[in-house]
Write a protein that holds these residues in place. Sequence first.
Motif, PDB file in Angstrom:
ATOM      1  N   ASN A  31      -6.173 -18.548  11.551  1.00  0.00           N
ATOM      2  CA  ASN A  31      -4.928 -18.176  11.137  1.00  0.00           C
ATOM      3  C   ASN A  31      -4.831 -17.456   9.649  1.00  0.00           C
ATOM      4  O   ASN A  31      -3.790 -17.473   8.989  1.00  0.00           O
ATOM      5  N   THR A  32      -5.844 -17.101   9.214  1.00  0.00           N
ATOM      6  CA  THR A  32      -5.816 -16.251   7.986  1.00  0.00           C
ATOM      7  C   THR A  32      -6.548 -14.828   8.515  1.00  0.00           C
ATOM      8  O   THR A  32      -7.046 -14.528   9.432  1.00  0.00           O
ATOM      9  N   ASP A  33      -6.401 -14.000   7.407  1.00  0.00           N
ATOM     10  CA  ASP A  33      -6.912 -12.633   7.440  1.00  0.00           C
ATOM     11  C   ASP A  33      -8.581 -12.565   7.572  1.00  0.00           C
ATOM     12  O   ASP A  33      -9.174 -11.691   7.655  1.00  0.00           O
ATOM     13  N   VAL A  85     -17.597  -8.993  -4.748  1.00  0.00           N
ATOM     14  CA  VAL A  85     -17.753 -10.488  -4.417  1.00  0.00           C
ATOM     15  C   VAL A  85     -16.889 -11.338  -4.659  1.00  0.00           C
ATOM     16  O   VAL A  85     -16.509 -11.580  -5.884  1.00  0.00           O
ATOM     17  N   VAL A  86     -16.352 -12.259  -3.787  1.00  0.00           N
ATOM     18  CA  VAL A  86     -15.796 -13.434  -4.110  1.00  0.00           C
ATOM     19  C   VAL A  86     -16.520 -14.609  -3.490  1.00  0.00           C
ATOM     20  O   VAL A  86     -17.525 -14.368  -2.826  1.00  0.00           O
ATOM     21  N   THR A  87     -16.007 -15.856  -3.705  1.00  0.00           N
ATOM     22  CA  THR A  87     -16.866 -16.858  -3.039  1.00  0.00           C
ATOM     23  C   THR A  87     -15.952 -18.176  -2.680  1.00  0.00           C
ATOM     24  O   THR A  87     -14.865 -18.310  -3.127  1.00  0.00           O
ATOM     25  N   GLU A  97      -5.661 -17.515  -0.913  1.00  0.00           N
ATOM     26  CA  GLU A  97      -5.629 -16.676  -2.123  1.00  0.00           C
ATOM     27  C   GLU A  97      -6.380 -15.392  -2.123  1.00  0.00           C
ATOM     28  O   GLU A  97      -5.741 -14.354  -2.675  1.00  0.00           O
ATOM     29  N   ILE A  98      -7.341 -15.472  -1.687  1.00  0.00           N
ATOM     30  CA  ILE A  98      -8.395 -14.105  -1.316  1.00  0.00           C
ATOM     31  C   ILE A  98      -7.773 -12.959  -0.829  1.00  0.00           C
ATOM     32  O   ILE A  98      -7.772 -12.055  -1.168  1.00  0.00           O
ATOM     33  N   LYS A 132      -8.158 -27.467  -0.042  1.00  0.00           N
ATOM     34  CA  LYS A 132      -8.381 -26.463  -0.892  1.00  0.00           C
ATOM     35  C   LYS A 132      -9.266 -25.310  -0.647  1.00  0.00           C
ATOM     36  O   LYS A 132      -9.151 -24.254  -1.146  1.00  0.00           O
ATOM     37  N   VAL A 133      -9.998 -25.351   0.319  1.00  0.00           N
ATOM     38  CA  VAL A 133     -10.688 -24.401   0.878  1.00  0.00           C
ATOM     39  C   VAL A 133      -9.782 -23.285   1.663  1.00  0.00           C
ATOM     40  O   VAL A 133      -9.955 -22.251   1.442  1.00  0.00           O
TER      41      VAL A 133
END
Length: 198
Positions: A105-107, A171-173, A195-196, A188-189
């Motif tokens: 349920n996220t992009d 790049v994000v992590t 957030e990303i 948290k994940v």
Amino acid sequence: MTNNTKSLPFNTVDSWAIWNTPSESLANKSDAEREKLFGAYYQPETFPADALTGDIAEQLQQVKYVLVGLNPGNAAVKQDPNTNFLNFHGAKKSMDYRLAAALYNTDMWGAFMTDLTPVIESDSRKVNPSQEDVANLEKHLDELNIPATATIVAVGNASNKALAEYAKRNVVTIPHYSGANGHWNAEKVHAKILEITK
């Protein structure tokens, strides 16, 4: 699948961020509860091919996120090389369901997934990705017509280190979902993924 994946240059570490979803409703569930449900419903060595519909070549051109792990774990030795997209959908002990629940349920659900190196090794300390590995990864993404504007989401610190240093794409992590990661926290994940993608 309506598109013939054989005509596209996929490799054995390629996959998609799509998993079988629990039959029980996920509405109003906490992140931890959702993770438990994905774990209970997880179907090892199975990619839900019926969920990947439409023109795959066209979908590749629309990819916004590419999740990149370090490499396949030892369990990959037993995977059927003739079945597409089994990477990240292996044995339950790999805990891929944690990632599934966090992405749900996220992009990032439905994003393209692959590994930085094809080396089969469960001990990440024995895998040392190079600038050449990153260059080969991006060349592969280019061959699949994944846009240069797509964001690479490094899964775990080991892949992030090389990608952040050498990748041309942004790049994000996010944390690695492995059971070896004692710092994994479903809430948290999931929050970091939101957030990303906002």
